[in-house]
Design an enzyme around this catalytic site. Structure first.
Site, PDB file in Angstrom:
ATOM      1  N   TYR A 116      -1.524  -0.218  10.486  1.00  0.00           N
ATOM      2  CA  TYR A 116      -2.004  -0.670   9.001  1.00  0.00           C
ATOM      3  C   TYR A 116      -0.502  -0.207   8.378  1.00  0.00           C
ATOM      4  CZ  TYR A 116      -3.656  -0.886   4.279  1.00  0.00           C
ATOM      5  OH  TYR A 116      -3.835  -1.138   2.965  1.00  0.00           O
TER       6      TYR A 116
ATOM      7  N   SER B 280       1.067  -1.249  -0.070  1.00  0.00           N
ATOM      8  CA  SER B 280      -0.114  -0.033   0.227  1.00  0.00           C
ATOM      9  C   SER B 280       0.891   1.187  -0.029  1.00  0.00           C
ATOM     10  CB  SER B 280      -0.894   0.006   1.366  1.00  0.00           C
ATOM     11  OG  SER B 280      -1.632   1.208   1.419  1.00  0.00           O
TER      12      SER B 280
HETATM   13  N1  LIG Z   1      -8.664  -0.861  -1.381  1.00  0.00           N
HETATM   14  C1  LIG Z   1      -7.651   0.150  -1.323  1.00  0.00           C
HETATM   15  O1  LIG Z   1      -7.609   1.308  -1.554  1.00  0.00           O
HETATM   16  C2  LIG Z   1      -6.217  -0.591  -0.929  1.00  0.00           C
HETATM   17  C3  LIG Z   1      -5.026   0.334  -1.088  1.00  0.00           C
HETATM   18  C4  LIG Z   1      -3.806  -0.251  -0.968  1.00  0.00           C
HETATM   19  C5  LIG Z   1      -3.817  -1.730  -0.452  1.00  0.00           C
HETATM   20  N2  LIG Z   1      -4.750  -2.329  -0.489  1.00  0.00           N
HETATM   21  C6  LIG Z   1      -4.624  -3.730   0.100  1.00  0.00           C
HETATM   22  O2  LIG Z   1      -5.425  -4.585  -0.990  1.00  0.00           O
HETATM   23  C7  LIG Z   1      -5.720  -6.050  -0.363  1.00  0.00           C
HETATM   24  C8  LIG Z   1      -6.877  -6.353  -0.635  1.00  0.00           C
HETATM   25  O3  LIG Z   1      -7.773  -5.475  -0.057  1.00  0.00           O
HETATM   26  P1  LIG Z   1      -9.212  -4.941  -0.882  1.00  0.00           P
HETATM   27  O4  LIG Z   1      -9.097  -3.345  -0.914  1.00  0.00           O
HETATM   28  O5  LIG Z   1      -9.370  -5.798  -2.198  1.00  0.00           O
HETATM   29  O6  LIG Z   1     -10.251  -5.155   0.245  1.00  0.00           O
HETATM   30  P2  LIG Z   1     -11.564  -6.293   0.423  1.00  0.00           P
HETATM   31  O7  LIG Z   1     -12.290  -5.793  -0.775  1.00  0.00           O
HETATM   32  O8  LIG Z   1     -11.942  -5.865   1.759  1.00  0.00           O
HETATM   33  O9  LIG Z   1     -10.798  -7.767   0.165  1.00  0.00           O
HETATM   34  C9  LIG Z   1     -10.098  -7.999   1.295  1.00  0.00           C
HETATM   35  C10 LIG Z   1      -9.718  -9.610   0.945  1.00  0.00           C
HETATM   36  O10 LIG Z   1      -8.972  -9.955   2.086  1.00  0.00           O
HETATM   37  C11 LIG Z   1      -9.488 -11.198   2.516  1.00  0.00           C
HETATM   38  N3  LIG Z   1      -9.042 -11.592   3.961  1.00  0.00           N
HETATM   39  C12 LIG Z   1      -9.253 -10.590   5.178  1.00  0.00           C
HETATM   40  N4  LIG Z   1      -8.938 -11.212   6.200  1.00  0.00           N
HETATM   41  C13 LIG Z   1      -8.490 -12.489   5.679  1.00  0.00           C
HETATM   42  C14 LIG Z   1      -8.316 -13.905   6.346  1.00  0.00           C
HETATM   43  N5  LIG Z   1      -8.188 -13.736   7.715  1.00  0.00           N
HETATM   44  N6  LIG Z   1      -8.243 -14.935   5.783  1.00  0.00           N
HETATM   45  C15 LIG Z   1      -8.288 -14.944   4.476  1.00  0.00           C
HETATM   46  N7  LIG Z   1      -8.659 -13.895   4.014  1.00  0.00           N
HETATM   47  C16 LIG Z   1      -8.714 -12.650   4.378  1.00  0.00           C
HETATM   48  C17 LIG Z   1     -11.206 -11.034   2.397  1.00  0.00           C
HETATM   49  O11 LIG Z   1     -11.622 -12.501   2.290  1.00  0.00           O
HETATM   50  P3  LIG Z   1     -12.560 -12.839   3.638  1.00  0.00           P
HETATM   51  O12 LIG Z   1     -13.145 -11.565   4.261  1.00  0.00           O
HETATM   52  O13 LIG Z   1     -13.577 -13.610   2.767  1.00  0.00           O
HETATM   53  O14 LIG Z   1     -11.661 -13.852   4.536  1.00  0.00           O
HETATM   54  C18 LIG Z   1     -11.156 -10.358   1.132  1.00  0.00           C
HETATM   55  O15 LIG Z   1     -11.304 -11.240   0.374  1.00  0.00           O
HETATM   56  C19 LIG Z   1      -5.505  -5.616   1.043  1.00  0.00           C
HETATM   57  O16 LIG Z   1      -4.137  -6.227   1.360  1.00  0.00           O
HETATM   58  C20 LIG Z   1      -5.239  -4.306   1.307  1.00  0.00           C
HETATM   59  O17 LIG Z   1      -4.384  -3.804   2.527  1.00  0.00           O
HETATM   60  C21 LIG Z   1      -6.037  -1.930  -0.753  1.00  0.00           C
END
Ligand SMILES: NC(=O)c1ccc[n+]([C@@H]2O[C@H](COP(=O)([O-])OP(=O)(O)OC[C@H]3O[C@@H](n4cnc5c(N)ncnc54)[C@H](OP(=O)(O)O)[C@@H]3O)[C@@H](O)[C@H]2O)c1
Length: 223
Positions: free
Chosen positions: A145, A132
């Site tokens: 975070y 991130s």
């Molecule tokens: N959205 C942004 O702006 C942004 C920016 C920078 C980085 N990121 C990073 O991108 C990645 C994906 O996030 P996203 O934005 O796509 O958010 P999201 O839609 O909330 O997706 C998060 C995913 O992580 C999984 N997850 C969370 N805890 C877990 C666990 N204990 N075991 C297995 N799976 C788990 C969730 O699946 P379940 O709940 O089904 O387990 C879900 O599929 C993360 O690492 C986040 O930090 C996001």
């Protein structure tokens, strides 16, 4: 890496960036295993969901045992599972801190350790870690975070140096503001955002670069 016929594993496959990445990898011809707690609803003959809480090592063990028994190797690992919250430090309890570090960082170590032996044996492979921009600069409220995502960057850079001599590429992608469920729980709202499909497209493009090219780190933000 030519993706047709390869075996890919995506953690956090049930929503957002992970779900979009599974779709994009399937479109490019890979077989994909998705790891998440909630069901990953993707109806495709080359996709399999393996219910996994990545904070529980025995569940990771079970998932990779199934993958290696079925397919024998992993060509691509996308370490994506994660979440974040932005709050004052005195409101963060120890269990929340540990859960965030376990999900965003320790799971990345555990899943990576699973795939490296088969990639070394094959003399090729790619690991894409989702960091991130919060892993590049501190943000108010982001002690937990940012700490986890700075660590993801350090982990990724060290791993890249460790594995490049084995033909294994390691990339850390540092996105900003992707419109996903992340913001349902984060306690912040982005002003501008990208779509998960756009990041998935970028991930697939990085993987498809010639094997001799090592895109080790990239920050991507809305224009
Ligand atoms: N959205 C942004 O702006 C942004 C920016 C920078 C980085 N990121 C990073 O991108 C990645 C994906 O996030 P996203 O934005 O796509 O958010 P999201 O839609 O909330 O997706 C998060 C995913 O992580 C999984 N997850 C969370 N805890 C877990 C666990 N204990 N075991 C297995 N799976 C788990 C969730 O699946 P379940 O709940 O089904 O387990 C879900 O599929 C993360 O690492 C986040 O930090 C996001």
């Amino acid at each position: 890496m030519e993706l047709a016929g390869t075996i890919a594993v995506v953690t956090g496959s049930s929503s957002g960036i992970g779900l979009a990445t599974c779709r994009a990898l399937l479109d490019a011809g890979a077989s994909v295993f998705g790891l998440s707690r909630r069901e990953t609803t993707l109806d495709h003959e080359r996709f399999r969901w393996l219910p996994t809480d990545v904070t529980i090592e025995s569940e990771i063990d079970r998932a990779f045992e199934a993958i290696f028994t079925e397919r024998g190797c992993v060509d691509l690992l996308v370490n994506n599972a994660g979440f974040g919250f932005f709050r004052d430090i005195e409101s963060i309890d120890t269990a929340e801190w540990r859960k965030l570090i376990d999900t965003n960082l320790t799971a990345m170590f555990l899943c990576t350790r699973k795939v490296v032996p088969s990639m070394k044996a094959a003399g090729r492979g790619m690991i894409v870690n989702i960091g991130s921009v919060a892993g590049k600069r501190g943000i108010k409220g982001g002690t937990a975070y940012c700490a986890s995502k700075f660590a993801v960057n350090g982990f990724s850079e060290s791993l890249m140096e460790e594995l490049r001599g084995f033909g294994i590429r390691v990339a850390c992608l540092n996105p900003v503001s992707i419109m996903t469920e992340f913001f349902d729980h984060a306690g912040i709202e982005p002003k501008k955002h990208l779509q998960p499909d756009e990041i998935a497209h970028l991930i697939v493009s990085l993987v498809q670069l010639p094997d001799g090219m090592l895109p080790d780190e990239m920050t991507v933000r809305p224009l």
